[in-house]
Design an enzyme around this catalytic site. Structure first.
Site, PDB file in Angstrom:
ATOM      1  N   CYS A  30      13.543   3.937   5.665  1.00 16.92           N
ATOM      2  CA  CYS A  30      14.099   4.405   4.389  1.00 16.92           C
ATOM      3  C   CYS A  30      15.430   3.767   4.049  1.00 16.92           C
ATOM      4  O   CYS A  30      15.715   3.468   2.904  1.00 16.92           O
ATOM      5  CB  CYS A  30      14.365   5.897   4.463  1.00 16.92           C
ATOM      6  SG  CYS A  30      12.917   6.869   4.349  1.00 16.92           S
ATOM      7  N   CYS A  63      -5.944 -11.564  18.912  1.00 12.44           N
ATOM      8  CA  CYS A  63      -5.899 -11.151  17.511  1.00 12.44           C
ATOM      9  C   CYS A  63      -4.600 -11.716  16.951  1.00 12.44           C
ATOM     10  O   CYS A  63      -4.040 -12.645  17.516  1.00 12.44           O
ATOM     11  CB  CYS A  63      -5.973  -9.627  17.382  1.00 12.44           C
ATOM     12  SG  CYS A  63      -4.589  -8.781  18.151  1.00 12.44           S
TER      13      CYS A  63
END
Lengths: 376, 75
Positions: free
Chosen positions: A190, A334
């Site tokens: 935030c 990955c």
């Protein structure tokens, strides 16, 4: 009119049709832990206390800062520099001295969370990072407790009730929406992206409402459901979620495994270190016989590397395509080395000691940067 | 078909909705979106087809609404 002692304080909600004394008694007997006394936590806490939840725990090790005050409404300028959990408790005891408030002025970690949540019935998530959200989710699964989740970003919020056992039947958890914890590089808290001050007030109040519904059994909580809210458009959407067995695979299998899991850096899980193959080691193995290298990313995700032989089997199809794995040694990879680690674990469970199984540490993105261009 | 972006996906694509054609499943949709907006290829997100979170490859019909939901971390 009524012999129920708390009638005076709570009579406006006791009088509610379908709520009554029974629900109020359930609230007074309930024990709720609020993990994180930030924007969401402050909003939820004041209504949890006002509504008469009998025991409230507040877990937070942070101190109040001036820049918190636009959204963390339990604090005043006099609290700046003081502990959040203590400051919030002081305010809540003035609001409702008839309930018990417990302060846990510590950071929740894999080492202490199981012990801290033990006496509570419900855990309300007011944390501000994905690592904590995954950690609380997994802790609640292991401890069998409902997890009232919420998260915010800029002008939007998400709310859900996870892991609320109904008649012993498992319901959706956070991993049924987001199965794997991503690396932190895409996570922006935030204080970097900004958040509208009132947004955690709205979302935290929704969380408190869900908690009241879970405690009292009144209404329909967001079980197997994710609610999203957009403060700019007032759009509210509800998405249904299906609880899936395969999404429980990344959850630690027991408390000792949980305590070795690193939610701050999801790549570095001690229990899974046995699978890690570093890029340097990998470069000496590639293109040899008896090695199967598997790209476990979803179809179309990322470019397929051209500098070594491999096959692509997306993680979700691994179980049914074990027959395609012919080598004695298996290396999964990955993008960042997170899903491949889960894939390695799945293969180990499926194949046992039959093959040597590794996951490419830090993924193909690290390999591309560090090794592809330097090795012949 | 309506594709709706949430959170950072809306920020990175610069739009909240898109109406792609010639897409019949979520893998094709991802391939198309990653081509149009390479920045979102590294962002994790959940996919909901007609308000149902789906996993793996799911078919999409012409009148479906597809929501792309990134995780939020703030509190």
């Amino acid at each position: 009119m009524n012999g129920f002692a708390p009638y005076g304080r709570y009579h406006h909600q006791i009088n509610l049709s379908g709520f009554g004394e029974t629900s109020q008694r359930r609230l007074l007997q309930a024990r709720v832990l609020v993990a994180g006394a930030g924007g969401l936590g402050c909003a939820a806490l004041q209504y949890l206390a006002a509504t008469g939840v009998g025991t409230i725990g507040i877990a937070d090790d942070d101190v109040v800062r001036l820049s918190n005050l636009h959204r963390q409404v339990l604090y005043t300028v006099r609290d700046i520099g003081s502990g959040k959990a203590e400051s919030a408790a002081r305010w809540l005891r003035q609001l409702n001295p008839e309930i018990d408030i417990h302060v846990h002025a510590v950071r929740l970690t894999v080492r202490n969370i199981i012990e801290i949540i033990r006496p509570y019935d419900i855990i309300l998530d007011g944390t501000d990072n994905l690592g904590s959200k995954y950690m609380i989710n997994d802790a609640c699964i292991l401890a069998g407790k409902p997890f009232v989740f919420a998260a915010i970003s800029q002008f939007e919020g998400q709310v859900a009730v996870f892991n609320h056992l109904r008649d012993g039947i498992e319901t959706a958890n956070y991993r049924d929406v987001f199965p794997f914890q991503s690396t932190n590089e895409n996570e922006t808290p935030c204080n970097e992206t900004g958040v509208l001050g009132v947004l955690p007030g709205i979302i935290g109040a929704l969380q408190c409402n869900e908690t009241i519904k879970v405690i009292t059994g009144v209404g329909k909580p967001l079980v197997n459901s994710l609610l999203t809210y957009n403060a700019l458009t007032n759009q509210v959407h509800e998405f249904s979620i299906q609880a899936r067995k395969e999404n429980r695979l990344p959850v630690p299998r027991n408390i000792s495994e949980f305590m070795c899991t690193n939610y701050d850096q999801p790549c570095a899980t001690q229990a899974q270190e046995q699978f890690e193959l570093h890029a340097g080691e990998f470069s000496s193995l590639i293109n040899r016989e008896l090695i199967t290298v598997i790209d476990v990313r979803e179809p179309y995700a990322g470019h397929s590397p051209a500098d070594f032989q491999h096959i692509r089997i997306p993680y979700r199809q691994l179980q049914e395509k074990l027959g395609a794995i012919t080598g004695d040694t298996v290396v999964t990879f990955c993008e960042h080395g997170i899903i491949s680690l889960q894939a390695a674990r799945l293969l180990k469970d499926a194949l046992g000691d039959e093959k040597r199984i590794y996951s490419l540490n830090k993924g193909i993105s690290h390999w591309n940067m560090s090794y592809r261009n330097t090795k012949p | 078909m309506d594709v709706v972006f949430y959170g950072r996906l809306a920020e990175l694509t610069g739009c909240t909705t898109l109406h792609p054609e010639d897409v019949t499943d979520t893998d094709q949709l991802k391939q198309k979106l990653f081509g149009l907006y390479p920045a979102i290829a590294n962002i994790p997100f959940a996919i909901a087809v007609n308000n149902q979170i789906v996993q793996g490859n799911s078919s999409i019909l012409i009148n479906d609404t597809v929501a792309l939901l990134p995780p939020f971390s703030g509190g």
